[in-house]
Enzyme design. Structure first.
Site, PDB file in Angstrom:
ATOM      1  CG  ASP A  65      -2.079  -0.761   1.234  1.00  0.00           C
ATOM      2  OD1 ASP A  65      -2.276  -1.460   0.232  1.00  0.00           O
ATOM      3  OD2 ASP A  65      -2.861  -0.711   2.193  1.00  0.00           O
ATOM      4  CE1 TYR A  67       5.915   4.232   4.141  1.00  0.00           C
ATOM      5  CE2 TYR A  67       6.415   5.836   2.437  1.00  0.00           C
ATOM      6  CZ  TYR A  67       6.812   4.796   3.247  1.00  0.00           C
ATOM      7  OH  TYR A  67       8.097   4.321   3.182  1.00  0.00           O
ATOM      8  CG  PHE A  78       9.565   1.150   0.058  1.00  0.00           C
ATOM      9  CD1 PHE A  78       9.289   0.617   1.303  1.00  0.00           C
ATOM     10  CD2 PHE A  78       9.527   0.297  -1.042  1.00  0.00           C
ATOM     11  CE1 PHE A  78       8.982  -0.733   1.465  1.00  0.00           C
ATOM     12  CE2 PHE A  78       9.221  -1.062  -0.887  1.00  0.00           C
ATOM     13  CZ  PHE A  78       8.950  -1.573   0.363  1.00  0.00           C
ATOM     14  CG  HIS A 188       8.134  -5.632   3.952  1.00  0.00           C
ATOM     15  ND1 HIS A 188       8.154  -4.497   4.716  1.00  0.00           N
ATOM     16  CD2 HIS A 188       7.491  -5.313   2.801  1.00  0.00           C
ATOM     17  CE1 HIS A 188       7.542  -3.521   4.065  1.00  0.00           C
ATOM     18  NE2 HIS A 188       7.134  -3.986   2.905  1.00  0.00           N
TER      19      HIS A 188
END
Length: 225
Positions: A65, A67, A78, A188
């Site tokens: 997703d 942020y 990111f 992750h």
């Protein structure tokens, strides 16, 4: 959600935008943006594609997703705008870079546009999210759209490096021709899992080794302050 998207991507995705699932997604998003706060801003939904044209893609970093906090997401996985606090996952990406390249200087901001402009597609599998509600726009059509993108890159290009971090990203390996492309998988970078092997994965130097071997310019990972 008008597809204001860079021309080389539009050439690849034009038919996709007219498919029933995308028209349904457009209707859903129109209502969501009208009713409340959704990120990124509507004009930045396709920012990853506008910053990294299809013809320029050398590396794909896959997020989930966007942020979901105010002012954070600006359309690149990111990444956050320069004046926003660096999120924990990105801090761990910087830590991994510092281990990979000892002379890497950790930036004071989290804007990854410098990577995108060099051919690093910073792609989230879901391109929008409601404020404060992670996962709120999953299973509305975005995953089918971004799967098409991954498959199109795999089918039409060669020697692209796919960085798949975390189990959901690793599952996308099935869309990629691993003979023509390079796939690197790691945990992750989230604080929940980064210590399980992400921090020491050295994906950044490995990516550049693949690119150099393929006769391509390596990525300069050092983000200017």
């Amino acid at each position: 959600m008008d597809p204001k998207i860079e021309r080389s991507w539009l050439n690849v995705l034009e038919e996709e935008f007219e498919k029933p699932y995308m028209l349904q997604l457009k209707t859903f998003l129109k209502k969501e943006y009208e009713e409340g706060r959704v990120y990124p801003p509507a004009g930045s939904i396709f920012e990853a594609f506008n910053k990294t044209p299809f013809d320029n893609v050398k590396v794909v970093i896959l997020g989930q997703d966007p942020y979901h906090g105010a002012g954070q997401s600006h359309g690149l996985a990111f990444s956050v705008a320069k004046n926003v606090t660096i999120p924990p996952s990105l801090r761990n990406i910087y830590k991994a870079l510092k281990i990979d390249y000892q002379d890497f200087e950790i930036p004071q901001h989290g804007n990854l546009s410098f990577w995108a402009e060099q051919g690093v597609l910073l792609l989230n599998t879901t391109l929008t999210v409601r404020e404060g509600k992670p996962g709120s726009h999953q299973k509305k059509g975005w995953e089918r759209f971004t799967d098409t993108i991954i498959k199109s890159l795999s089918d039409k290009k060669e020697n692209v490096v796919f960085l798949l971090w975390g189990k959901p990203a690793a599952l996308k390996t099935s869309l990629i021709d691993t003979v023509k492309q390079h796939v690197l998988v790691a945990p992750h970078p989230s604080p929940l899992s980064a210590h399980l092997g992400f921090i020491t994965c050295k994906h950044f130097s490995k990516t550049n080794e693949f690119l150099i071997k393929a006769g391509k310019e390596p990525i300069n990972w050092q983000i200017p302050s």
